[in-house]
Design a protein around this motif. Structure first.
Motif, PDB file in Angstrom:
ATOM      1  N   ASN A   1       6.864 -20.791   5.796  1.00  0.00           N
ATOM      2  CA  ASN A   1       5.864 -19.753   6.282  1.00  0.00           C
ATOM      3  C   ASN A   1       5.469 -18.897   5.242  1.00  0.00           C
ATOM      4  N   ASP A   2       4.313 -17.917   5.424  1.00  0.00           N
ATOM      5  CA  ASP A   2       3.841 -16.964   4.470  1.00  0.00           C
ATOM      6  C   ASP A   2       4.918 -15.966   4.036  1.00  0.00           C
ATOM      7  N   GLN A   3       5.942 -15.601   4.621  1.00  0.00           N
ATOM      8  CA  GLN A   3       7.027 -14.659   4.276  1.00  0.00           C
ATOM      9  C   GLN A   3       7.729 -15.419   3.327  1.00  0.00           C
ATOM     10  N   GLU A   4       8.060 -16.689   3.501  1.00  0.00           N
ATOM     11  CA  GLU A   4       9.052 -17.367   2.601  1.00  0.00           C
ATOM     12  C   GLU A   4       8.154 -17.662   1.364  1.00  0.00           C
ATOM     13  N   ILE A   5       6.896 -17.907   1.466  1.00  0.00           N
ATOM     14  CA  ILE A   5       6.039 -18.417   0.108  1.00  0.00           C
ATOM     15  C   ILE A   5       6.401 -16.907  -0.774  1.00  0.00           C
TER      16      ILE A   5
ATOM     17  N   GLU B   1      -2.248 -11.302   4.588  1.00  0.00           N
ATOM     18  CA  GLU B   1      -1.012 -11.906   4.989  1.00  0.00           C
ATOM     19  C   GLU B   1      -0.189 -11.901   3.968  1.00  0.00           C
ATOM     20  N   PHE B   2      -0.380 -12.613   3.092  1.00  0.00           N
ATOM     21  CA  PHE B   2       0.633 -12.458   1.709  1.00  0.00           C
ATOM     22  C   PHE B   2       0.849 -11.047   1.339  1.00  0.00           C
ATOM     23  N   ARG B   3      -0.222 -10.386   1.190  1.00  0.00           N
ATOM     24  CA  ARG B   3       0.086  -8.993   0.883  1.00  0.00           C
ATOM     25  C   ARG B   3       0.911  -8.024   1.429  1.00  0.00           C
ATOM     26  N   LYS B   4       1.026  -8.277   2.689  1.00  0.00           N
ATOM     27  CA  LYS B   4       1.991  -7.537   3.376  1.00  0.00           C
ATOM     28  C   LYS B   4       3.355  -7.595   2.990  1.00  0.00           C
TER      29      LYS B   4
ATOM     30  N   TYR C   1       8.475  -6.264  -0.197  1.00  0.00           N
ATOM     31  CA  TYR C   1       9.350  -6.510  -1.255  1.00  0.00           C
ATOM     32  C   TYR C   1       9.285  -5.545  -2.614  1.00  0.00           C
ATOM     33  N   ALA C   2       8.115  -5.013  -2.868  1.00  0.00           N
ATOM     34  CA  ALA C   2       8.045  -4.230  -4.002  1.00  0.00           C
ATOM     35  C   ALA C   2       8.681  -2.797  -3.454  1.00  0.00           C
ATOM     36  N   ALA C   3       8.843  -2.591  -2.337  1.00  0.00           N
ATOM     37  CA  ALA C   3       9.297  -1.304  -1.879  1.00  0.00           C
ATOM     38  C   ALA C   3      10.819  -1.487  -1.582  1.00  0.00           C
ATOM     39  N   ASP C   4      11.303  -2.589  -1.392  1.00  0.00           N
ATOM     40  CA  ASP C   4      12.744  -2.870  -0.921  1.00  0.00           C
ATOM     41  C   ASP C   4      13.466  -4.076  -1.454  1.00  0.00           C
ATOM     42  N   GLN C   5      14.067  -4.087  -2.671  1.00  0.00           N
ATOM     43  CA  GLN C   5      14.721  -5.075  -3.335  1.00  0.00           C
ATOM     44  C   GLN C   5      15.692  -5.684  -2.620  1.00  0.00           C
ATOM     45  N   ASP C   6      16.528  -5.225  -1.962  1.00  0.00           N
ATOM     46  CA  ASP C   6      17.707  -5.546  -1.026  1.00  0.00           C
ATOM     47  C   ASP C   6      16.941  -6.693  -0.140  1.00  0.00           C
ATOM     48  N   ARG C   7      15.846  -6.272   0.588  1.00  0.00           N
ATOM     49  CA  ARG C   7      15.150  -7.118   1.729  1.00  0.00           C
ATOM     50  C   ARG C   7      14.646  -8.423   0.544  1.00  0.00           C
ATOM     51  N   PHE C   8      14.228  -8.238  -0.397  1.00  0.00           N
ATOM     52  CA  PHE C   8      13.689  -9.088  -1.281  1.00  0.00           C
ATOM     53  C   PHE C   8      14.769 -10.419  -1.611  1.00  0.00           C
TER      54      PHE C   8
ATOM     55  N   ALA D   1      15.455 -18.404   1.623  1.00  0.00           N
ATOM     56  CA  ALA D   1      14.186 -19.284   1.350  1.00  0.00           C
ATOM     57  C   ALA D   1      14.610 -20.221   0.235  1.00  0.00           C
ATOM     58  N   PHE D   2      15.326 -19.578  -0.649  1.00  0.00           N
ATOM     59  CA  PHE D   2      15.811 -20.816  -1.861  1.00  0.00           C
ATOM     60  C   PHE D   2      16.877 -21.758  -1.384  1.00  0.00           C
ATOM     61  N   GLN D   3      17.699 -21.366  -0.621  1.00  0.00           N
ATOM     62  CA  GLN D   3      18.799 -22.230  -0.110  1.00  0.00           C
ATOM     63  C   GLN D   3      18.066 -23.272   0.670  1.00  0.00           C
TER      64      GLN D   3
END
Ligand code: CCH
Length: 286
Positions: A161-165, A240-243, A248-255, A262-264
């Motif tokens: 999905n968009d978030q995983e992309i 949608e992608f920009r959200k 992720y720019a604001a929160d590295q832990d979340r990224f 997603a990588f697994q």
């Protein structure tokens, strides 16, 4: 086209901790190989097609023509060759397991999250099982809307999905584009061997303009030293992608957390042994 049963599986005797150590040693000799290992894992997995359940890391078909010669895979011989001594040292591991494990180890060695990884992939015996060309994303489709649509077409086909992309493309924090392999030229960040949320911060905080040169369309910052592909820029142009770029720019832990998941998932797409295991589990409840 059905995926012919592959004939080799990793033997139970493999000591995966020792394989990890051997991969780390290869990275210690030249840390620029880590991004290439990550890309090898991605390109061997990202050929997956959900509808036909073909492609993916199972089989390590990129050892064979025609897949190893696809334009998208140019330059990945660097990572395959660098891992060859590890395969020699641990002949019982399959290439398919080795390449995906190397992707996970590379992320971790570069300071990224720990990616859950398990063995079970088989090696195909010939190029007959290679997925068709064109399953990996192009970096440009000429227009903004065409490029955005292309990214979605490619990754939705795998089941993302968009978030995983957005999380997955965050991997461009590391590595370089190479003129001789893709036509593009330069790294995305100033710390290309450190896995971080830097791609997202650069996308939002730097100023990006089209490079004036006679190479393919790509973007550069005011110094001209770091670059973005049209597909990277597209993540900021699409609402949608920009959200997720902002998150992720604001929160590295979340990224890190989302990337690891997603990588697994990417590395396990289409792996027959895991699919059979999941089917058995579901069967118990039905
Ligand atoms: Fe990528 N990538 N990638 N990429 N990529 C390139 C290099 C790396 C696209 C295009 C390119 C992902 C998604 C996309 C890495 C990881 C990931 C290059 C330069 C192009 C072009 C190749 C060269 O010249 O050597 C496009 C388009 C997309 C999606 O829209 C995803 C997903 C991942 C991983 C999860 C890494 C790492 C590199 C650097 C490789 C190196 O050798 O340094």
């Amino acid at each position: 086209v059905s995926c012919k049963e592959a004939e080799t599986t990793s033997k139970g005797s493999v000591n995966y901790d020792k394989v990890r150590e051997a991969i780390v040693k290869v990275i210690e000799v030249d840390d620029n190989i880590a991004p290439a290992m990550l890309r090898l894992a991605w390109h061997s997995s990202g050929s997956y097609d959900k509808k036909t359940n073909t492609g993916g890391s199972d089989g390590a078909t990129m050892r064979f023509s025609p897949e190893k010669d696809y334009a998208a895979n140019a330059g990945l011989f660097r990572a395959r060759d660098a891992l060859e001594p590890v395969k020699k040292q641990f002949p019982e591991i399959t290439y398919a397991d080795l390449w995906t494990l190397a992707g996970a180890v590379a992320v971790e060695e570069m300071g990224g999250p720990k990616v859950a990884w398990r063995p079970g992939r088989r090696d195909a015996v010939s190029g007959q099982e290679c997925p068709p060309d064109g399953r990996l994303p192009d970096a440009d489709k000429g227009t903004l809307s065409g490029t955005v649509q292309h990214i979605r077409d490619i990754f939705y086909r795998m089941g993302f999905n968009d978030q995983e992309i957005v999380a997955l493309v965050g991997a461009h924090a590391v590595g370089h584009t190479h003129k001789q392999f893709s036509g593009y030229d330069g790294p995305w960040t100033r710390a290309p061997t450190t896995f971080s949320n830097e791609l997202f911060r650069e996308l939002l905080e730097n100023k990006w303009t089209l490079r004036k040169w006679n190479g393919p369309d790509m973007f550069e910052d005011p110094t001209g030293e770091i670059i973005m592909l049209p597909t990277d820029m597209a993540l900021t142009w699409d609402k949608e992608f920009r959200k997720y770029v902002e998150t992720y720019a604001a929160d590295q832990d979340r990224f890190f957390e989302d990337f690891a998941k997603a990588f697994q998932k990417l590395e396990e797409l289409g792996v027959k042994a895991f699919q059979e295991e999941a089917k058995k589990k579901r069967g118990w409840f039905s």
